[in-house]
Scaffold this active site. Structure first.
Site, PDB file in Angstrom:
ATOM      1  N   THR C  13      49.130  45.292  32.935  1.00 22.53           N
ATOM      2  CA  THR C  13      48.513  43.971  33.151  1.00 22.53           C
ATOM      3  C   THR C  13      48.067  43.829  34.604  1.00 22.53           C
ATOM      4  O   THR C  13      48.386  44.661  35.446  1.00 22.53           O
ATOM      5  CB  THR C  13      49.526  42.858  32.831  1.00 22.53           C
ATOM      6  OG1 THR C  13      50.660  42.989  33.712  1.00 22.53           O
ATOM      7  CG2 THR C  13      49.998  42.953  31.389  1.00 22.53           C
ATOM      8  N   ASP C  14      47.324  42.755  34.866  1.00 17.17           N
ATOM      9  CA  ASP C  14      46.913  42.502  36.245  1.00 17.17           C
ATOM     10  C   ASP C  14      47.129  41.038  36.608  1.00 17.17           C
ATOM     11  O   ASP C  14      47.566  40.238  35.780  1.00 17.17           O
ATOM     12  CB  ASP C  14      45.463  42.955  36.468  1.00 17.17           C
ATOM     13  CG  ASP C  14      44.443  42.097  35.715  1.00 17.17           C
ATOM     14  OD1 ASP C  14      44.684  40.899  35.485  1.00 17.17           O
ATOM     15  OD2 ASP C  14      43.389  42.648  35.359  1.00 17.17           O
ATOM     16  N   ALA C  15      46.846  40.734  37.861  1.00 17.83           N
ATOM     17  CA  ALA C  15      47.128  39.402  38.383  1.00 17.83           C
ATOM     18  C   ALA C  15      46.286  38.317  37.720  1.00 17.83           C
ATOM     19  O   ALA C  15      46.524  37.130  37.936  1.00 17.83           O
ATOM     20  CB  ALA C  15      46.920  39.378  39.899  1.00 17.83           C
ATOM     21  N   GLY C  16      45.312  38.693  36.918  1.00 16.73           N
ATOM     22  CA  GLY C  16      44.559  37.716  36.137  1.00 16.73           C
ATOM     23  C   GLY C  16      45.375  37.271  34.921  1.00 16.73           C
ATOM     24  O   GLY C  16      44.945  36.400  34.162  1.00 16.73           O
ATOM     25  N   GLY C  17      46.523  37.905  34.743  1.00 13.79           N
ATOM     26  CA  GLY C  17      47.411  37.513  33.643  1.00 13.79           C
ATOM     27  C   GLY C  17      47.070  38.198  32.328  1.00 13.79           C
ATOM     28  O   GLY C  17      47.611  37.862  31.282  1.00 13.79           O
TER      29      GLY C  17
END
Lengths: 132, 132, 132, 132
Positions: C13-17
């Site tokens: 996953t990434d910080a964009g959720g």
């Protein structure tokens, strides 16, 4: 002590909105490669010409503060000890004056064909870093 | 002690022809997620409903034997200690009877909005695992 | 058409959720490895014994819906075409009945020592998959 | 056209001894982030202040030549088209005069709370890049 700048990209973050902890382990690895490169040592060349690689034997990381997307970080790396077939590094990751993580890493020199421990090549041992 | 199977793919290997050391750090993380899932706990749900996440505070990994492409590995995970806001795990990675790595990992429960330590939700504490 | 289950972990996953787009590229690669494994073909064995590997020549991915942490996904893979030294795959990633991504991937068989195109080993061509 | 330097580390390679194909997808993403940064745009700030993110809608990559450990690469990025809620990029990855890969990437601006398409913020549209 040598420094290596690292930028935090989306690939390094997780759904918690922060820098993923295993990304820091990759950053530490990059910084050790750059530490060697400053002495003119290329890991690719060492692997190709001398059949030697550095395998991580032990890694200990303490995470102190969260990193975030777009952070401009600096990894500090210094050699803390060295043996005939291993190197010990003390590393830390910083965002300005704030320490995000500290780490101790032991790498062993191995013969890439046998995957067994091997002496660090003499040429590499002559670098100033091993005197420090 | 709970187990989590992991397959080594190209994405997990490196040009040294072996399992990349940071990939094992990811495997350990997967195994902790599966450890929680066995108690019916979803990290996604905990983050969404309770604004809680587990942040890695300290990780120590000893690499004993190299892994390779296509290896069918098993990660063993057990809770070694727990506090009001943290969990300590003892983990290890195996290929049949051969241990590739051992690890000790401390994770802290944090409030995802403040990024500060927070108590582990009561519902999670009631799982049998915290009695062990 | 063959299927390969994949779980979304924090590492993906990434910080964009959401599920990071390059993680899906890794999932597709895993599914192609499992597709071969169903015919008893191990990429590790092919590399070691026959000095052959499959290199991605072209990849096209359309992202239709976001994935999330903890999603239980399934990658569907089928061979859409094959030549003497290349394979074309049609793949897609699903969460239940919802398609997250579709992909077309061309891989070429290469000689791992010369890094040049090479014929797909006869043993591999005899698999039912190349008749389909 | 803007350029972004990238070094190939062990984390980016695979057991085939070459640059892993999904690593190039990550490099392309870094280069797009740097492309925006040259206009003073931080993805972190856009996400935090305007609740906007860029989601990859489609990616097409052609792999022409293998990359290797320690390669010093350059990613070239230019905007090829733009709409009210999307941007099209033409990108390529180079090692000196040798092209390793070319790519076409479409990203869509989304509202991070609804995960639905949203107009690109006016401030971002005023950058010189959207006039090109």
């Amino acid at each position: 002590m040598r420094t290596c700048p690292v930028r935090v990209y989306y690939e390094d973050t997780d759904a918690g909105g922060v820098l993923y902890h295993a990304a820091i382990v990759r950053y530490l690895d990059r910084a050790r490669a750059e530490w060697l490169r400053e002495d003119g040592i290329s890991l690719e060349q060492v692997a190709r010409e001398q059949k030697r690689a550095f395998a991580v034997r032990e890694i200990r990381v303490r995470y102190l503060n969260p990193g975030h997307l777009d952070d401009a970080l600096v990894v500090r790396t210094e050699l803390s000890d060295s043996g005939p077939a291993s190197l010990d590094f003390a590393q830390s990751v910083w965002r300005d004056e704030e320490c995000l993580a500290t780490a101790e890493v032991r790498v062993a020199c191995i013969d890439t064909e046998t995957e067994r421990p091997a002496a660090i090549p003499e040429q590499m041992r002559q670098g100033a870093k091993f005197d420090g």
